[in-house]
Motif scaffolding. Structure first.
Motif, mmCIF file in Angstrom:
data_model
loop_
_atom_site.group_PDB
_atom_site.id
_atom_site.type_symbol
_atom_site.label_atom_id
_atom_site.label_comp_id
_atom_site.label_asym_id
_atom_site.label_seq_id
_atom_site.Cartn_x
_atom_site.Cartn_y
_atom_site.Cartn_z
ATOM 1 N N PRO A 57 1.917 -5.696 2.904
ATOM 2 C CA PRO A 57 3.024 -4.963 2.116
ATOM 3 C C PRO A 57 2.641 -3.428 2.084
ATOM 4 O O PRO A 57 1.732 -2.989 1.427
ATOM 5 N N HIS A 58 3.016 -2.702 3.121
ATOM 6 C CA HIS A 58 2.166 -1.296 3.367
ATOM 7 C C HIS A 58 3.138 -0.133 2.475
ATOM 8 O O HIS A 58 4.320 -0.469 2.022
ATOM 9 N N TYR A 59 2.211 0.769 2.060
ATOM 10 C CA TYR A 59 2.632 2.022 1.438
ATOM 11 C C TYR A 59 2.263 3.162 2.324
ATOM 12 O O TYR A 59 0.966 2.992 2.732
ATOM 13 N N TYR A 60 2.790 4.233 2.322
ATOM 14 C CA TYR A 60 2.651 5.403 3.052
ATOM 15 C C TYR A 60 2.333 6.646 2.346
ATOM 16 O O TYR A 60 3.372 6.806 1.507
ATOM 17 N N LEU A 61 1.573 7.193 2.564
ATOM 18 C CA LEU A 61 1.245 8.666 1.664
ATOM 19 C C LEU A 61 0.904 9.554 2.635
ATOM 20 O O LEU A 61 0.430 9.379 3.920
ATOM 21 N N PHE A 62 1.622 10.956 2.479
ATOM 22 C CA PHE A 62 1.124 11.992 3.353
ATOM 23 C C PHE A 62 0.573 13.295 2.663
ATOM 24 O O PHE A 62 0.638 13.507 1.512
ATOM 25 N N GLY A 101 -12.740 -1.864 2.975
ATOM 26 C CA GLY A 101 -12.667 -3.244 3.156
ATOM 27 C C GLY A 101 -11.826 -4.104 3.432
ATOM 28 O O GLY A 101 -11.106 -3.699 4.306
ATOM 29 N N PHE A 102 -11.785 -5.393 2.881
ATOM 30 C CA PHE A 102 -10.871 -6.278 3.487
ATOM 31 C C PHE A 102 -9.945 -7.121 2.347
ATOM 32 O O PHE A 102 -10.133 -6.955 1.062
ATOM 33 N N TRP A 103 -8.884 -7.506 2.806
ATOM 34 C CA TRP A 103 -7.908 -8.589 1.999
ATOM 35 C C TRP A 103 -8.444 -9.853 2.440
ATOM 36 O O TRP A 103 -7.661 -10.275 3.606
ATOM 37 N N GLN A 104 -9.141 -10.619 1.830
ATOM 38 C CA GLN A 104 -9.472 -11.933 2.357
ATOM 39 C C GLN A 104 -9.383 -12.798 1.202
ATOM 40 O O GLN A 104 -9.938 -12.714 0.138
ATOM 41 N N ASN A 105 -8.907 -14.182 1.290
ATOM 42 C CA ASN A 105 -8.730 -15.395 0.469
ATOM 43 C C ASN A 105 -8.237 -14.765 -0.759
ATOM 44 O O ASN A 105 -8.472 -15.132 -1.846
ATOM 45 N N VAL A 158 -7.545 -3.038 5.013
ATOM 46 C CA VAL A 158 -6.362 -2.637 3.858
ATOM 47 C C VAL A 158 -6.006 -1.247 4.063
ATOM 48 O O VAL A 158 -5.360 -0.944 2.965
ATOM 49 N N ALA A 159 -6.608 -0.624 5.041
ATOM 50 C CA ALA A 159 -6.050 0.686 5.152
ATOM 51 C C ALA A 159 -6.322 1.471 6.490
ATOM 52 O O ALA A 159 -7.044 1.018 7.360
ATOM 53 N N THR A 185 -1.986 11.253 7.183
ATOM 54 C CA THR A 185 -1.143 10.004 6.522
ATOM 55 C C THR A 185 -2.336 8.824 6.184
ATOM 56 O O THR A 185 -3.100 8.585 7.039
ATOM 57 N N LEU A 186 -1.887 8.179 5.078
ATOM 58 C CA LEU A 186 -2.571 6.957 4.870
ATOM 59 C C LEU A 186 -1.768 5.701 4.643
ATOM 60 O O LEU A 186 -0.861 5.904 3.942
ATOM 61 N N ALA A 187 -1.989 4.712 5.264
ATOM 62 C CA ALA A 187 -1.141 3.542 5.141
ATOM 63 C C ALA A 187 -2.107 2.715 4.348
ATOM 64 O O ALA A 187 -3.306 2.378 4.706
ATOM 65 N N GLY A 188 -1.629 2.036 3.198
ATOM 66 C CA GLY A 188 -2.537 1.142 2.486
ATOM 67 C C GLY A 188 -1.653 -0.094 2.050
ATOM 68 O O GLY A 188 -0.615 -0.290 2.357
ATOM 69 N N ASP A 189 -2.758 -1.190 2.016
ATOM 70 C CA ASP A 189 -2.219 -2.611 1.510
ATOM 71 C C ASP A 189 -2.049 -2.669 0.115
ATOM 72 O O ASP A 189 -2.842 -2.593 -0.714
ATOM 73 N N HIS A 190 -0.726 -2.786 -0.123
ATOM 74 C CA HIS A 190 -0.301 -2.739 -1.662
ATOM 75 C C HIS A 190 -0.790 -3.964 -2.563
ATOM 76 O O HIS A 190 -0.746 -4.041 -3.791
ATOM 77 N N ARG A 191 -1.371 -4.847 -1.640
ATOM 78 C CA ARG A 191 -1.891 -6.194 -2.515
ATOM 79 C C ARG A 191 -3.387 -5.522 -2.976
ATOM 80 O O ARG A 191 -3.948 -6.187 -3.911
ATOM 81 N N ALA A 192 -3.837 -4.878 -2.193
ATOM 82 C CA ALA A 192 -5.270 -4.299 -2.377
ATOM 83 C C ALA A 192 -5.466 -2.841 -3.448
ATOM 84 O O ALA A 192 -6.272 -2.931 -4.265
ATOM 85 N N THR A 193 -4.678 -1.978 -2.898
ATOM 86 C CA THR A 193 -4.766 -0.834 -3.937
ATOM 87 C C THR A 193 -3.123 -0.235 -4.136
ATOM 88 O O THR A 193 -2.166 -0.883 -3.666
ATOM 89 N N ASP A 194 -3.037 0.685 -4.775
ATOM 90 C CA ASP A 194 -1.638 1.370 -4.972
ATOM 91 C C ASP A 194 -1.456 2.710 -4.662
ATOM 92 O O ASP A 194 -2.819 3.469 -4.229
#
Length: 379
Positions: free
Chosen positions: A178-183, A230-234, A320-321, A348-357
């Protein structure tokens, strides 16, 4: 004694072809030594050994396709004291000449195939699977058979291996992350003026490019906001202390890969510049190491040289980004109630919403901005 396995050189990799051994039986190896070259959909990559020891046995012949995790060699630990006596070593070599009863299927196929050099070269040019063709020709392949097979497929336009690998990884990313984007628009005028003054005191070969400056600034921002490295694992976030940014590099013959500059958290700006030049050169000449293709902790893609103003990246799992950097361009800039023209870059930053917000992402972009406003601190 342990097995040296075909490493995974990316989340999308299922197999690779062992092209060349850089070692032989009886050689001593140290952790980090390059022991072989393998060909993947991303090109030819050097793979390293992960322990000190002695090469007891090479299990796979060159030009054999192996799945990830397949045993390639047997390596005994140096503290095992298990070096064999010369007679025993000779006995193994003689036995090795005899047919084995339990060979990997890929290796059996490679032994059955007899192909002329011209046919082999032509098959590679056309992207034909020699192993599949061998099954239809009892293992003997001539140039005429290659041309016939090519005509049967000439109306088909399959994606090349690299394109397929990218498509697979990106499909997985879009489906699972689940991506989120910031500019953010960042004033680059202070940094570029400082860089220009710095470079006037240096020879051409010692000069720093804006790309290296931006990479170093991203690394420093990640040290302040490590959650994006880092990573999103397990089903859990893993923050990695080493900052190994994968740098998107275009290949001369087409395609894009993202090898890492390793351990940038310990580097100065000059070291970043040197490492970037070295990485680009080795990427385009097929001299990458396996660790550079497997240990990326975040990706940086810079398309500013192509005139792109901003980049909406797709995260490469399990990262995660991804940071996207656009073209540095003249733009109106309001500061202290005054309007002027400044050199501005859109990040721009694309982040993984599971790991960060979004708050974590915003903190990273804020740190990046502040770092670039005090470029003298980048050395």
């Amino acid at each position: 004694m342990s097995e040296f396995l075909m490493p995974s050189l990316g989340a999308d990799m299922e197999s690779a072809t062992l092209m060349e051994w850089k070692i032989k039986e009886g050689d001593k190896v140290k952790k980090g030594d390059v022991v072989a070259e393998v060909e993947t959909s991303k090109g030819v990559i050097e793979i390293e050994v992960f322990e000190d020891g002695v090469v007891e046995k090479l299990l796979v012949e060159p030009e054999t396709e192996c799945k990830v995790g397949a045993p390639l060699a047997i390596i005994s630990s140096t503290n095992e004291g298990s070096l064999k006596e010369p007679e025993q070593t000779q006995e193994i070599k003689e036995t090795d000449k005899e047919p084995r009863k339990q060979e990997p299927k890929a290796k059996e196929k490679s032994k059955r195939i007899k192909i002329s050099p011209a046919a082999k070269k032509r098959a590679k040019e056309l992207g034909l699977d020699v192993a599949k063709l061998a099954l239809q020709t009892e293992g003997k392949i001539k140039l005429s058979q290659i041309e016939t097979a090519a005509k049967k497929t000439e109306n088909k336009v399959p994606a090349d291996g690299m394109r397929q690998a990218i498509a697979k990884a990106m499909s997985k990313s879009n489906a699972e992350i689940p991506h989120y984007y910031l500019f953010a628009s960042i004033n680059m005028t202070p940094a570029l003026k400082w860089l220009e003054e710095l470079n006037t005191q240096r020879t051409i070969s010692e000069r720093i490019l804006p790309a290296a400056l931006l990479i170093h600034a991203v690394v420093l921002a990640l040290k302040k906001v490590p959650e994006l490295n880092g990573f999103w694992q397990n089903e859990a976030q893993q923050i990695i202390p080493e900052i190994n940014p994968g740098i998107a590099i275009a290949l001369r013959k087409g395609g894009l890969i993202t090898p890492a500059i390793l351990n940038t958290q310990e580097m100065h700006l000059d070291e970043i510049m040197h490492s970037l030049n070295d990485l680009i050169t080795r990427t385009r000449t097929g001299k990458l190491k396996g660790s550079e293709m497997t240990q990326q902790t975040i990706t940086i893609t810079n398309l500013g040289d192509l005139g792109v103003e901003s980049v909406l990246g797709v995260i490469y799992p399990p990262q995660v980004a991804i940071v996207g950097i656009g073209r540095i361009m003249d733009a109106p800039w309001a500061e202290n109630d005054m309007l002027s023209v400044r050199k501005v870059v859109k990040v721009t930053l694309a982040g993984d919403h599971r790991a960060t917000d979004g708050r974590i992402g915003a903190q990273f972009l804020d740190k990046l901005d502040k770092i670039l406003q005090k470029p003298e601190e980048l050395l």
